[in-house]
Design a protein around this motif. Structure first.
Motif, short mmCIF file in Angstrom:
data_model
loop_
_atom_site.label_atom_id
_atom_site.label_comp_id
_atom_site.label_asym_id
_atom_site.label_seq_id
_atom_site.Cartn_x
_atom_site.Cartn_y
_atom_site.Cartn_z
N ARG A 1 17.69 18.55 43.86
CA ARG A 1 16.96 17.81 43.77
C ARG A 1 17.02 16.29 43.66
O ARG A 1 16.28 15.28 44.06
CB ARG A 1 16.12 18.08 42.15
CG ARG A 1 15.00 17.14 41.61
CD ARG A 1 14.79 17.63 40.04
NE ARG A 1 13.75 16.55 39.86
CZ ARG A 1 13.60 16.46 38.17
NH1 ARG A 1 14.18 17.27 37.57
NH2 ARG A 1 12.45 15.49 38.07
N ILE B 1 15.35 13.35 45.95
CA ILE B 1 14.88 12.04 45.39
C ILE B 1 15.72 10.94 46.16
O ILE B 1 14.89 9.71 46.29
CB ILE B 1 15.06 12.04 43.95
CG1 ILE B 1 14.17 12.85 43.30
CG2 ILE B 1 14.66 10.55 43.47
CD1 ILE B 1 14.54 13.31 41.87
N LYS C 1 14.35 10.11 49.48
CA LYS C 1 12.94 9.69 49.44
C LYS C 1 12.99 8.22 49.23
O LYS C 1 12.22 7.56 49.75
CB LYS C 1 12.18 10.56 48.54
CG LYS C 1 10.76 10.15 48.43
CD LYS C 1 10.03 10.38 49.71
CE LYS C 1 8.51 10.16 49.38
NZ LYS C 1 7.56 10.31 50.66
N GLU D 1 10.35 6.94 39.23
CA GLU D 1 10.25 7.80 40.38
C GLU D 1 9.15 8.57 40.56
O GLU D 1 8.96 8.94 41.78
CB GLU D 1 11.72 8.74 40.16
CG GLU D 1 13.08 8.07 40.08
CD GLU D 1 14.16 9.17 40.14
OE1 GLU D 1 13.92 10.17 39.58
OE2 GLU D 1 15.47 8.61 40.47
N LYS D 2 8.28 8.48 39.72
CA LYS D 2 7.04 9.25 40.07
C LYS D 2 6.24 8.63 41.37
O LYS D 2 5.39 9.29 42.09
CB LYS D 2 6.11 9.31 38.71
CG LYS D 2 6.59 10.17 37.82
CD LYS D 2 5.79 10.23 36.57
CE LYS D 2 6.40 11.10 35.33
NZ LYS D 2 5.55 11.27 34.38
N ASP E 1 6.34 10.06 44.99
CA ASP E 1 5.57 11.18 45.33
C ASP E 1 4.56 10.97 46.18
O ASP E 1 4.62 11.73 47.00
CB ASP E 1 5.00 11.88 44.02
CG ASP E 1 5.89 12.45 43.07
OD1 ASP E 1 7.25 12.62 43.54
OD2 ASP E 1 5.37 12.81 41.90
N ASN E 2 3.78 9.83 46.36
CA ASN E 2 2.49 9.70 47.08
C ASN E 2 3.07 8.44 47.96
O ASN E 2 1.80 7.84 48.50
CB ASN E 2 1.38 9.42 46.17
CG ASN E 2 1.00 10.76 45.48
OD1 ASN E 2 1.22 11.95 45.99
ND2 ASN E 2 0.80 10.36 44.16
#
Length: 543
Positions: A281, A285, A288, A325-326, A329-330
């Motif tokens: 994970r 991250i 990303k 870090e959310k 996601d998009n």
């Protein structure tokens, strides 16, 4: 050519040159610092997209670099230089891209980007370290699936490939099983998703086991009694625990609609995979946030191998300050996915006979030439030494924590990388996040947890029974020799009243230890009674 001819020539040359457009290339009003300031003072999303971190974290990092003399203020300030480097990492920007964005010359960007690559070994030594913790991590201590089976586990290790750009004469060892060029990067992380170690630069053909062995040869050690988790690409040792082979392991194999673990090996592999998933994970991250780890770059090989280390350092700093870090996601990638290089999966293991590790770089080894950049002025050194109760010198470790009794509290780093807690700052080995006391395991009705506990109880009972049996056999060894089968057979052959056909069936009676003892004891007192008893026992034997 005469005087008139020369005059005519120069007049013609002047006219030609005067027609050339001499317009300035870097003419934008958003020149360098103004562009960085606009990003930092604008909407927070602008800073996240441009630099992959929040403005307050950016400013803390710039202040830290300035105070440590890692990057110095000159004509261009530290904030602007940091903006150049982070923009390059975030967008895989070439020097031409940087010139267009920040309106400086190519030489300027070359010098300042290089200065950041030079300090990456120092930063990685300070920010990629494991904390020395005696207690099990709360995620393990508070979960009956993992405690006490993994109580000494301190993290997980995994390998991942990062694209490389090299000349054809050096490409062969970097060519992986997918046919693309890459470096094999090994990372370790704890259960807070902080990176604690990185080894970069091994060619794409290198095996994970070889990269790990090289890291251990260069100082990567595990505290006695502790261990890391990793996948089947490595061999089991006292410091590294791999899953069982030949049975299901990966979480997707236990996914929805699939069978639950069928035996203790699959159950162990399931819990092992859940914990090791932390490092997978963390890598997802990281890539990303910094998609430069998915594409080829424009830098020299020596600098390309430092890019993964730079991204892990910055991500640890972001997590230390609770960066968001959310939003990732998009968030679309800063780099078009069409440019992503096809790389081997982390589970692909290959032979590495041509890999030599000539460009290997690990987070425990700052190169000596880079250290010369960290030079303090005499006045600065005296000021810092006079205030050692408040600040710790950078070489002692920058991210700090304080431990009081059985509790851990977050404290400030000496370069202003965190807000102060308490009156003093105490150095520690690596990035410190708030450490909560371990919770007692909660009762759960999960059937598989009960099965695991039952399995452990069975193994304990088996061990106790084996010890008791060995003790009993040891105590009865003398009696076993006194009433042995061979002694019984010898007595039977000496008894004339026993026919040959009776002797063959008599041997079956002596398989029982109690029968042997009864026969030998009675024969010593009365031979005839022993023969009659033996015949009665033979009559009870199945025909």
């Amino acid at each position: 050519m005469g005087a008139y001819g020369s005059l005519f020539f120069y007049q013609w040359l002047y006219q030609i040159r005067s027609r050339i457009d001499k317009s300035q290339r870097h003419s934008s009003v958003l020149y360098g610092k103004r562009r960085v300031d606009e990003i930092l003072q604008g909407h927070v999303k602008n800073c996240l997209v441009a630099f992959r971190m929040e403005p307050h974290i950016f400013e803390l990092l710039a202040s830290y670099l300035r105070r440590g003399n890692l990057i110095k203020d000159k004509t261009i300030k530290v904030e602007e230089k940091l903006g150049f480097f982070l923009y390059m990492l975030s967008h895989n920007a070439s020097f031409d891209d940087l010139q267009l964005e920040y309106q400086h010359s190519g030489w300027t960007f070359h010098e300042y980007i290089k200065s950041f690559f030079d300090i990456i070994p120092i930063l990685s030594c300070r920010f990629l370290r494991h904390q020395s913790i005696d207690e099990p991590h709360p995620k393990i201590a508070g979960d009956p699936r993992f405690f006490p089976y993994f109580e000494n586990c301190i993290g997980a290790i995994d390998g991942t490939h990062v694209p490389m750009t090299v000349t054809p004469d050096k490409a062969a060892p970097f060519r992986n099983r997918k046919g693309t060029l890459s470096q094999n990067v090994m990372v370790a992380c704890d259960f807070d998703l902080n990176f604690t170690f990185i080894s970069c630069g091994w060619e794409g053909l290198a095996t994970d086991a070889r990269v790990l062995q090289s890291a251990m040869n260069h100082g990567f050690k595990v505290s006695e009694g502790k261990f890391y988790l990793f996948d089947g690409g490595y061999a089991n040792t006292t410091s590294f625990l791999a899953p069982y082979r030949g049975v299901r392991y990966h979480l997707k194999e236990f996914g929805h609609g699939r069978h639950r673990p069928q035996n203790y090996k699959e159950l162990f592999n399931l819990w092992h995979a859940v914990l090791r998933n932390h490092v997978e994970r963390a890598i997802r991250i990281l890539k990303k946030r910094f998609p430069i780890l998915r594409v080829g770059t424009y830098h020299q090989i020596e600098n390309q191998v430092k890019i993964p280390a730079a991204t892990t350092v910055f991500r640890n700093i972001i997590r230390m300050h609770k960066g968001d870090e959310k939003w990732l996601d998009n968030q679309p990638n800063n780099i078009p996915p069409i440019e992503f290089v096809d790389l081997p999966d982390d589970d692909d293991h290959q032979h590495g006979h041509r890999a030599e590790g000539n460009y290997n770089f690990i987070s425990f080894e700052p190169s000596q030439p880079d250290i010369t950049q960290v030079e303090y002025d005499v006045e600065e050194e005296e000021a810092e030494e006079a205030d050692t109760d408040e600040l710790q010198i950078l070489e002692e470790g920058d991210v700090v924590g304080a431990r009081v009794g059985e509790k851990r509290v977050a404290a400030a780093d000496p370069g202003g990388m965190d807000e102060q807690v308490g009156e003093k700052r105490v150095p520690t080995a690596g990035p410190a996040l708030p450490w909560k006391e371990a919770k007692k395991p909660k009762k759960t009705g999960d059937a598989m947890v009960e099965v695991m506990q039952q399995y452990v109880n069975i193994k304990k009972k088996q061990a106790e029974d084996e010890v008791a049996l060995l003790t009993k056999e040891s105590a009865g060894s003398t009696n076993g020799q006194e009433f042995s089968i061979s002694k019984c057979i010898s007595l039977v052959h000496k008894m004339d009243s026993i026919a040959c056909h009776e002797r063959a069936r008599a041997f079956k009676v002596f398989k029982n230890a109690k029968n042997r003892e009864t026969f030998i004891t009675s024969a010593a007192e009365d031979e005839e009674s022993a023969v009659m008893w033996r015949r009665s026992e033979m009559a009870e034997l199945p025909t």
